[in-house]
Design a protein around this motif. Structure first.
Motif, PDB file in Angstrom:
ATOM      1  N   MET A 207       9.486  -1.282 -15.985  1.00 57.02           N
ATOM      2  CA  MET A 207       8.557  -1.821 -15.885  1.00 57.02           C
ATOM      3  C   MET A 207       6.925  -1.474 -15.326  1.00 57.02           C
ATOM      4  N   GLU A 208       6.400  -2.502 -15.975  1.00 66.18           N
ATOM      5  CA  GLU A 208       4.701  -1.959 -14.997  1.00 66.18           C
ATOM      6  C   GLU A 208       4.176  -1.940 -13.944  1.00 66.18           C
ATOM      7  N   ASN A 209       3.248  -1.110 -13.949  1.00 68.21           N
ATOM      8  CA  ASN A 209       3.131  -0.678 -11.821  1.00 68.21           C
ATOM      9  C   ASN A 209       2.062  -2.451 -11.609  1.00 68.21           C
ATOM     10  N   LEU A 210       2.778  -2.336 -10.424  1.00 70.74           N
ATOM     11  CA  LEU A 210       2.249  -4.016 -10.144  1.00 70.74           C
ATOM     12  C   LEU A 210       2.722  -3.559  -8.237  1.00 70.74           C
ATOM     13  N   PHE A 211       1.457  -4.423  -7.822  1.00 70.15           N
ATOM     14  CA  PHE A 211       1.531  -4.650  -6.349  1.00 70.15           C
ATOM     15  C   PHE A 211       1.912  -5.675  -6.136  1.00 70.15           C
ATOM     16  N   ILE A 212       2.568  -6.531  -5.528  1.00 65.78           N
ATOM     17  CA  ILE A 212       2.985  -7.766  -5.398  1.00 65.78           C
ATOM     18  C   ILE A 212       2.663  -8.240  -3.907  1.00 65.78           C
ATOM     19  N   TYR A 213       2.684  -9.225  -3.201  1.00 64.17           N
ATOM     20  CA  TYR A 213       1.741  -9.839  -2.220  1.00 64.17           C
ATOM     21  C   TYR A 213       1.598 -10.434  -1.869  1.00 64.17           C
ATOM     22  N   LEU A 214       0.873 -11.017  -0.800  1.00 62.25           N
ATOM     23  CA  LEU A 214       0.926 -12.734  -0.097  1.00 62.25           C
ATOM     24  C   LEU A 214      -0.654 -12.095  -0.036  1.00 62.25           C
ATOM     25  N   GLU A 215      -1.477 -13.129  -0.229  1.00 62.17           N
ATOM     26  CA  GLU A 215      -2.967 -13.234  -0.319  1.00 62.17           C
ATOM     27  C   GLU A 215      -3.269 -13.237   1.239  1.00 62.17           C
ATOM     28  N   SER A 216      -3.017 -14.333   1.788  1.00 62.10           N
ATOM     29  CA  SER A 216      -2.553 -14.425   2.739  1.00 62.10           C
ATOM     30  C   SER A 216      -1.952 -13.713   4.187  1.00 62.10           C
ATOM     31  N   CYS A 217      -1.892 -12.871   4.102  1.00 60.25           N
ATOM     32  CA  CYS A 217      -1.117 -11.359   4.495  1.00 60.25           C
ATOM     33  C   CYS A 217      -2.162 -10.828   5.125  1.00 60.25           C
ATOM     34  N   THR A 218      -2.291 -10.381   6.395  1.00 62.20           N
ATOM     35  CA  THR A 218      -3.146  -9.714   6.668  1.00 62.20           C
ATOM     36  C   THR A 218      -2.637  -8.193   6.548  1.00 62.20           C
ATOM     37  N   THR A 219      -2.020  -7.983   6.573  1.00 60.40           N
ATOM     38  CA  THR A 219      -1.148  -6.293   7.004  1.00 60.40           C
ATOM     39  C   THR A 219      -0.761  -6.138   5.173  1.00 60.40           C
ATOM     40  N   CYS A 220      -0.421  -7.109   4.167  1.00 60.54           N
ATOM     41  CA  CYS A 220      -0.970  -7.046   3.032  1.00 60.54           C
ATOM     42  C   CYS A 220      -1.669  -6.196   2.765  1.00 60.54           C
ATOM     43  N   GLN A 221      -2.632  -7.276   3.021  1.00 58.02           N
ATOM     44  CA  GLN A 221      -4.289  -6.575   2.320  1.00 58.02           C
ATOM     45  C   GLN A 221      -5.092  -5.307   3.195  1.00 58.02           C
ATOM     46  N   ARG A 222      -4.574  -5.202   3.809  1.00 57.21           N
ATOM     47  CA  ARG A 222      -4.430  -3.714   4.709  1.00 57.21           C
ATOM     48  C   ARG A 222      -3.594  -2.854   3.581  1.00 57.21           C
ATOM     49  N   ILE A 223      -2.468  -3.200   3.530  1.00 55.61           N
ATOM     50  CA  ILE A 223      -2.107  -1.967   3.032  1.00 55.61           C
ATOM     51  C   ILE A 223      -2.661  -1.863   1.243  1.00 55.61           C
ATOM     52  N   LEU A 224      -2.921  -3.065   0.598  1.00 54.76           N
ATOM     53  CA  LEU A 224      -3.868  -2.863  -0.290  1.00 54.76           C
ATOM     54  C   LEU A 224      -4.823  -2.700   0.101  1.00 54.76           C
ATOM     55  N   LYS A 225      -6.429  -2.018   0.848  1.00 60.78           N
ATOM     56  CA  LYS A 225      -6.983  -1.046   1.010  1.00 60.78           C
ATOM     57  C   LYS A 225      -6.715   0.558   1.362  1.00 60.78           C
ATOM     58  N   GLU A 226      -5.371   0.214   2.218  1.00 56.39           N
ATOM     59  CA  GLU A 226      -5.595   1.496   1.904  1.00 56.39           C
ATOM     60  C   GLU A 226      -4.947   2.208   1.039  1.00 56.39           C
ATOM     61  N   LEU A 227      -4.016   1.562  -0.063  1.00 53.93           N
ATOM     62  CA  LEU A 227      -3.653   2.846  -1.033  1.00 53.93           C
ATOM     63  C   LEU A 227      -4.823   2.850  -2.254  1.00 53.93           C
ATOM     64  N   SER A 228      -5.750   2.400  -2.589  1.00 53.18           N
ATOM     65  CA  SER A 228      -6.731   2.423  -3.385  1.00 53.18           C
ATOM     66  C   SER A 228      -6.122   2.511  -4.845  1.00 53.18           C
ATOM     67  N   LEU A 229      -4.678   1.464  -5.160  1.00 53.49           N
ATOM     68  CA  LEU A 229      -4.649   1.734  -6.332  1.00 53.49           C
ATOM     69  C   LEU A 229      -5.357   1.591  -7.592  1.00 53.49           C
ATOM     70  N   PRO A 230      -4.655   2.388  -7.947  1.00 48.13           N
ATOM     71  CA  PRO A 230      -6.011   2.705  -9.599  1.00 48.13           C
ATOM     72  C   PRO A 230      -6.197   1.095 -10.617  1.00 48.13           C
ATOM     73  N   ASP A 231      -6.993   1.379 -11.717  1.00 47.31           N
ATOM     74  CA  ASP A 231      -6.836   0.111 -12.488  1.00 47.31           C
ATOM     75  C   ASP A 231      -5.465  -1.291 -13.179  1.00 47.31           C
TER      76      ASP A 231
END
Length: 119
Positions: free
Chosen positions: A1-25
């Motif tokens: 399984m590829e590296n993947l971040f599954i989220y809901l764009e309109s979800c502020t919690t998902c947006q916050r966690i996405l920023k916190e994680l500093s995911l690689p490209d």
């Protein structure tokens, strides 16, 4: 399984966690509203978490509006609901180096941060 971040764009919690994680490209972003999870993804997440029920978001508005809280759902019911509508998936989900981090609890987010930082 590829590296993947599954989220809901309109979800502020998902947006916050996405920023916190500093995911690689190497991590592909998947907005679950535009690109719902596939059968393969749901089955992989079930293997990781132990059940379809553990992937299920009981806070979804549809859960109550469909009176699902008053029914006894089977594992197959959970699987079908997860595939039917994006809102039923507990989110966000990070799949990183073969491990899934599911949900937004502090413990899960901390484990995901550690995995990403140690890569």
């Amino acid at each position: 399984m590829e590296n993947l971040f599954i989220y809901l764009e309109s979800c502020t919690t998902c947006q916050r966690i996405l920023k916190e994680l500093s995911l690689p490209d190497s991590v592909r972003l998947q907005n679950t509203k535009e690109h719902p999870v596939s059968l393969e993804q749901v089955e992989f997440l079930k293997e990781q978490s132990g059940s379809y029920e553990s992937l299920f978001n009981r806070r979804a508005q549809l859960y109550r509006s469909r009176n699902l809280h008053e029914k006894e759902l089977s594992e197959n019911d959970y699987k079908e609901l997860l595939l039917e509508h994006y809102t039923f998936l507990k989110r966000p989900v990070l799949i990183f180096n073969g491990t899934a981090y599911i949900g937004n609890s502090k413990k899960v987010v901390a484990a995901a941060q550690t995995a990403v930082a140690n890569d």
